[in-house]
Design an enzyme around this catalytic site. Sequence first.
Site, PDB file in Angstrom:
ATOM      1  CG  HIS A 196    -120.489 110.994 -60.062  1.00  0.00           C
ATOM      2  ND1 HIS A 196    -120.374 111.811 -61.202  1.00  0.00           N
ATOM      3  CD2 HIS A 196    -121.162 110.364 -60.281  1.00  0.00           C
ATOM      4  CE1 HIS A 196    -120.701 111.620 -62.693  1.00  0.00           C
ATOM      5  NE2 HIS A 196    -121.043 110.192 -61.968  1.00  0.00           N
ATOM      6  CD  GLU A 197    -123.446 115.446 -59.298  1.00  0.00           C
ATOM      7  OE1 GLU A 197    -124.627 116.148 -58.837  1.00  0.00           O
ATOM      8  OE2 GLU A 197    -122.539 115.606 -60.346  1.00  0.00           O
ATOM      9  N   GLY A 198    -124.848 112.095 -55.363  1.00  0.00           N
ATOM     10  CA  GLY A 198    -125.606 111.429 -54.361  1.00  0.00           C
ATOM     11  C   GLY A 198    -125.066 109.172 -54.003  1.00  0.00           C
TER      12      GLY A 198
END
Length: 615
Positions: free
Chosen positions: A458-460
């Site tokens: 998550h978040e890239g």
Amino acid sequence: MTYRQTADFLLHDWLNVAALQQRARFAEHNRETFDAVLDMCEKLAADKFAPVNRIVDTEEPWFDGEKVHVPGAAVAAARAYAESGMLAAAQDYEMGGMQLPCVVEMAAHAFFSKAGIGVGGAGMLTSGNANLLMAHGSERQREVFARNEFAGRFFGTMCLSEPQAGSSLSDIVTRAVPDGAGAESDPLGPRYRLRGNKMWISNGEHELAENIVHLVLAKIPGPDGKLVPGTRGISLFIVPKKLVDTEGRLTGERNDVALAGLNHKLGYRGIPNTLLNFGEGKYPVRGGAGAIGYLVGKPGEGLRCMFHMMNEARIAVGLGATMLGYAGYEASLDYARNRPQGRAMGPGGKDPAQPQIPIIRHADVRRMLLAQKSWCEGALALELYCARLVDELHTGAPEAAAEAGLLLEMLTPIAKSWPSEWCLEANSLAIQVHGGYGYTRDFPVEQYWRDNRLNMIHEGTHGIQALDLLGRKVVMDGGKGLQLLAGTINATIQRALAVPELAVFANELAAALAEVGRATKAAWATGVAEEALANAVPYLQAFGHTVIAWIWLDVALCAHAKLGQGAAADDEAALRGKLAACRFFYRHDLPKVAAWLQVVASRDDTCRTMAEEGF
């Protein structure tokens, strides 16, 4: 050395947070106020979060068709956290904040991630949501939404991904159309109606607060009714779960935001992860069809605004990964000290009449503990260094602030990706130290691994962070950011060369840094992005190891200097432990950089040219 002892050393000895007290924003603070905040968070995490950690893992949130239910203990923990004031810790006094330095705030928040990230992670989203509105929202949006989030009345989310698009934001199709007459003059911002679906929304539905403030990316159709392709047409909207008036009071009307279902996860289970439908008609709002949303900033600038929250979240994810690794390290260290098994090698080593020894005396167990220590403490130092850059960016002199901002840009992909890979590996080693017990639920280390596995995604993902680093960060402005970072690292190298015990590491770091520079140029030698970026992940890994080696050398310089000043026996042991962890990283991990960079520099095409049929 406990997390608190390590944090105190990094904050006060290495990062010298006392110097921040000379700045107007932090003038009312001192060591006592900083310690009081850390003390409060340490106690709150131990009392409210740690006891809930296993409960929220085994009693997952569930949906009854209307509401999401979470264990009562998790609700109590979330409310206690909101009441502590930590959601607004870094905000102005006028916003109900404490005006804490970011670096102290992050060190304090780390207690919650370590004690129970399945509950503590909610605060990251809410404060990040509110911070974005403070930067890009209107005055009324800040008062109505951000202020109530900082107070804990409202919680926040970020709604980016869609089922068909994933991380490819250019492919989102959620639509936002002006909401008829008077839409432009709404006191809460230009008013739109949204229709679409969002996936992977953490805390998208719950009863932990009075309201949920969704920050939603959507596209405004052009005059022909078509969506602008790519990311240029993306705008950002505030879409509250429950509608509010211009003073932030609930109107009693539900917005048309409906929960379509929950995602059942490997770990990190305390935070509901949801699929949300906007404007499907389940909760029709008077005056039109669709969910009501208020434009943040200008049309078409949604991604620019959202990156404020995304970059903050990436550092927070890195810190969360670090603290899960740290929790596993402390657990396996305690186990290794107390678990008797086997005997010392040498004469009599196989004599069953001889007493068994704690497994920490076995060299391979010490190897695993040293690896965890070097990865987790190195990652923690990096995250706090990045937080210290945030303070410099916001309160430093103009030139220093500009340099801090550029360094922060360079380090953000590493701050997110490196701990999420290597502190996860630390959790794997914590399981290994426990042996068969580590694979059972009798000990917490298996949960730490499961919770931490999300942080590489998550978040890239790693791939996205790698493309950002090699494809954008190191080449932007003619390599200005890379040159600044290299100069900062070289300053540490020069200081270490003057210390005989550390000079060998300084030379090894200098060689690794030079290899990074050569590989960067070689990757882009043809100017063909497809060739340069095919091995972006090995580049990210090599770059990250070089950064952590620099961080460890700088920390070692501080520990060495403090030893030279004389230290109590306990402090001396801890400081020598840091020097040993530095030595371990240089001897066991830094040599990996050359192998990673070899495929980068040669623009190896194995992955790029592999025929699909060959799989």
